[in-house]
Design a protein around this motif. Structure first.
Motif, PDB file in Angstrom:
ATOM      1  N   ARG A 127       0.837  -1.196   0.000  1.00 44.98           N
ATOM      2  CA  ARG A 127       0.000   0.000   0.000  1.00 44.98           C
ATOM      3  C   ARG A 127       0.872   1.246   0.000  1.00 44.98           C
ATOM      4  NH1 ARG A 127      -5.367  -1.056   0.784  1.00 44.98           N
ATOM      5  NH2 ARG A 127      -5.834  -3.199   1.379  1.00 44.98           N
ATOM      6  N   PRO A 128       0.437   2.287  -0.697  1.00 47.25           N
ATOM      7  CA  PRO A 128      -0.924   2.512  -1.189  1.00 47.25           C
ATOM      8  C   PRO A 128      -1.274   1.801  -2.489  1.00 47.25           C
ATOM      9  CG  PRO A 128       0.434   4.377  -1.772  1.00 47.25           C
ATOM     10  CD  PRO A 128       1.304   3.471  -0.943  1.00 47.25           C
ATOM     11  N   HIS A 129      -0.354   0.995  -3.067  1.00 50.60           N
ATOM     12  CA  HIS A 129      -0.648   0.300  -4.317  1.00 50.60           C
ATOM     13  C   HIS A 129      -1.540  -0.906  -4.047  1.00 50.60           C
ATOM     14  CE1 HIS A 129       2.148   2.561  -6.898  1.00 50.60           C
ATOM     15  NE2 HIS A 129       2.830   2.710  -5.775  1.00 50.60           N
ATOM     16  N   VAL A 130      -2.653  -0.999  -4.781  1.00 51.91           N
ATOM     17  CA  VAL A 130      -3.623  -2.072  -4.554  1.00 51.91           C
ATOM     18  C   VAL A 130      -4.087  -2.721  -5.864  1.00 51.91           C
ATOM     19  CG1 VAL A 130      -4.483  -1.146  -2.353  1.00 51.91           C
ATOM     20  CG2 VAL A 130      -5.504  -0.366  -4.514  1.00 51.91           C
ATOM     21  N   GLU A 131      -3.349  -2.530  -6.950  1.00 54.03           N
ATOM     22  CA  GLU A 131      -3.784  -3.091  -8.230  1.00 54.03           C
ATOM     23  C   GLU A 131      -3.943  -4.603  -8.186  1.00 54.03           C
ATOM     24  OE1 GLU A 131       0.629  -2.331  -8.218  1.00 54.03           O
ATOM     25  OE2 GLU A 131      -1.084  -0.986  -8.104  1.00 54.03           O
TER      26      GLU A 131
END
Length: 203
Positions: free
Chosen positions: A60-64
């Protein structure tokens, strides 16, 4: 009596299991948007390479990675649906390069009583389509940078989140589909076979 009791007990268990199954939430399945119906853009090149330079973060903040439909996979499918190499005697190669296919999530705190916190999602898509020769010398290229933003309540359950995420990806690629076709005919026009595309200009 004992035999009847056993049968009744078995029926009761079967009815309980049946009730559990019928009340279980349906699991939604999502398919990546496809664009075969938009027509094939024939390029006067020997082949089309689909390359991804995007490296997922998995933090996170990456949630792909949570999305039921991958933006990177959808970009690959778009290239397969819409681009075709038709000049096998040419020394030109088209490279469809996925630079970014990320999604970020941020919590937006309301700071007010009786107001819910919100989740802000931003989906990013950056693709370069370039024409080069077999020596790697670039002839022309175009680039699309597209993004969509989604804001939902922080307490939204996962089933509803996936519905929102699916709609977000669909809208992102509907926009990308239109813009990339326009750019190809505008900036890579000399490499489009049988080009009869009419470009419309915004007022």
């Amino acid at each position: 009596m004992i035999k009847f009791s056993k049968i009744f007990g078995a029926l009761a268990v079967a009815a309980f299991i049946s009730g559990c199954v019928s009340n279980a939430p349906e699991i939604e399945t999502y398919n990546a948007p496809r664009y075969q119906d938009s027509g094939v853009i024939e390029l006067k090149v020997n082949k089309i390479d689909i390359v991804s330079e995007f490296i997922p973060e998995f933090e996170r903040p990456h949630v792909e990675q949570l999305f039921p439909i991958s933006i990177e996979k959808t970009a690959r499918l778009w290239a397969k649906d819409r681009l075709d190499a038709v000049d096998f005697s040419s020394n030109k190669i088209a490279s469809f390069i996925i630079k970014d296919a990320s999604v970020t999530e941020e919590v937006e705190e309301s700071g007010k009583l009786f107001y819910k916190d919100r989740l802000v999602y931003k989906a990013n898509l950056n693709v370069v389509l370039k024409i080069s020769d077999d020596l790697g010398t670039d002839s022309a290229q175009t680039e699309i940078v597209a993004w969509r933003e989604l804001i939902i309540p922080a307490d939204t359950d996962i089933i509803e989140k996936e519905k929102y995420w699916n709609g977000m990806v669909q809208k992102l690629f509907d926009e990308f589909n239109v813009k990339m076709e326009q750019n190809i005919h505008k900036y890579l026009n000399m490499y489009v076979a049988d080009n009869n595309y009419v470009h419309t200009y915004d007022n």
